[in-house]
Write an enzyme that holds these catalytic residues in place. Structure first.
Site, PDB file in Angstrom:
ATOM      1  N   SER A 197       0.793  -1.107   0.076  1.00  0.00           N
ATOM      2  CA  SER A 197       0.074   0.202   0.031  1.00  0.00           C
ATOM      3  C   SER A 197       0.908   1.362   0.104  1.00  0.00           C
ATOM      4  O   SER A 197       2.121   1.143   0.216  1.00  0.00           O
ATOM      5  CB  SER A 197      -0.857  -0.066   1.381  1.00  0.00           C
ATOM      6  OG  SER A 197      -1.401   1.137   1.573  1.00  0.00           O
ATOM      7  N   TYR A 217      -2.422  -1.015  10.477  1.00  0.00           N
ATOM      8  CA  TYR A 217      -2.494  -1.271   9.115  1.00  0.00           C
ATOM      9  C   TYR A 217      -1.167  -0.882   8.370  1.00  0.00           C
ATOM     10  O   TYR A 217      -0.424  -1.606   7.555  1.00  0.00           O
ATOM     11  CB  TYR A 217      -3.567  -0.963   8.597  1.00  0.00           C
ATOM     12  CG  TYR A 217      -3.847  -1.325   6.922  1.00  0.00           C
ATOM     13  CD1 TYR A 217      -3.846  -2.709   6.501  1.00  0.00           C
ATOM     14  CD2 TYR A 217      -3.654  -0.251   6.272  1.00  0.00           C
ATOM     15  CE1 TYR A 217      -4.054  -2.821   5.071  1.00  0.00           C
ATOM     16  CE2 TYR A 217      -3.715  -0.513   4.509  1.00  0.00           C
ATOM     17  CZ  TYR A 217      -3.928  -1.821   4.192  1.00  0.00           C
ATOM     18  OH  TYR A 217      -3.916  -2.072   2.950  1.00  0.00           O
TER      19      TYR A 217
END
Length: 244
Positions: free
Chosen positions: A139, A152
């Site tokens: 990401s 995360y």
């Protein structure tokens, strides 16, 4: 690296980014195996991907993963591409009462530790092919963390580091190691963190193929490329952009 006429396994393949990649790879002549926890969801996804096989498995379960690997060895011995896409995320901030430990444990188990286990167990199958690839989906927050998804972000940073080590370790083998770094994407997975404002999953799939064709070790999709350049120049500016 052009991926065509290959057998490709995609974890988290029942929706979102995984499903978009599956459709795109099938359209370019590949055979796709969709892996996920929900069989009904996988079957619905497979209806959209001609010729797709499905394997129901929870990547967090050692028993499921062992069964998955055995099934791949028995039925898909020509597996040459592994796409580690399964993920878990919680939207919250690091404040008192946030229950950060439990949230971080779930994210690290799914996003990082499960990925390591599956990759290691499938290395013998991948090593047996003339050419092979491992693609880890991380990401934009692997570069710069989001305050709204702190653990995360940490899990994706861990996968980013692991991917670099794996690439170095396998550089003299037949296995290429890539990292796909999308920004916010409009999927069911990201709905909790404002995914409706993100890019479409198909853009991620399209840029993945383009990046592979150019042999980009790190395939930075959309805004991720801008954040990467900003981070190199000014981490403060990059942090502000991700958290704006």
């Amino acid at each position: 690296m052009n991926i065509s006429n290959q057998t490709v396994l995609i974890t988290g393949g029942g929706s979102g980014i995984g499903l978009a990649i599956a459709k795109t790879l099938t359209a370019t002549g590949n055979r796709v195996i969709l892996v996920g926890r929900n069989e009904a969801k996988l079957r619905k996804a497979a209806e959209q991907v001609p010729g797709a096989a499905i394997i129901t498995a929870d990547v967090n379960s050692a028993a499921d993963v062992n069964r998955l690997v055995q099934q791949v060895q028995a039925q898909f011995g020509d597996l040459s591409v592994l796409i580690n896409n399964a993920g878990q995320a919680s939207a919250y901030q690091l404040v008192a009462g946030a229950n950060a430990f439990e949230k971080a444990s779930a994210e690290m188990n799914t996003n990082y530790l499960a990925l390591i286990r599956l990759t290691e167990l499938l290395l013998p199958v991948l090593s047996a092919q003339p050419t092979a690839a491992i693609i880890n989906v991380t990401s934009i927050v692997a570069y710069v963390p989001s305050v709204g998804g702190p653990t995360y972000s940490a899990s994706k940073a861990a996968v980013h580091s692991y991917t670099q080590s794996l690439r170095h370790t396998l550089k003299a083998t037949n296995i290429r190691v890539f990292e796909l770094l999308p920004p916010l994407v409009d999927t069911e997975f990201s709905a909790e963190i404002g995914g409706a404002n993100g890019i479409p999953p198909q853009q991620v799939a399209d840029e993945l193929l383009a990046g592979l064709a150019h042999d980009d070790d790190e395939i930075r999709v959309g805004q991720t490329a801008q954040v990467y350049e900003l981070e190199r120049a000014s981490r403060a500016d990059a942090f502000a952009l991700v958290n704006s």
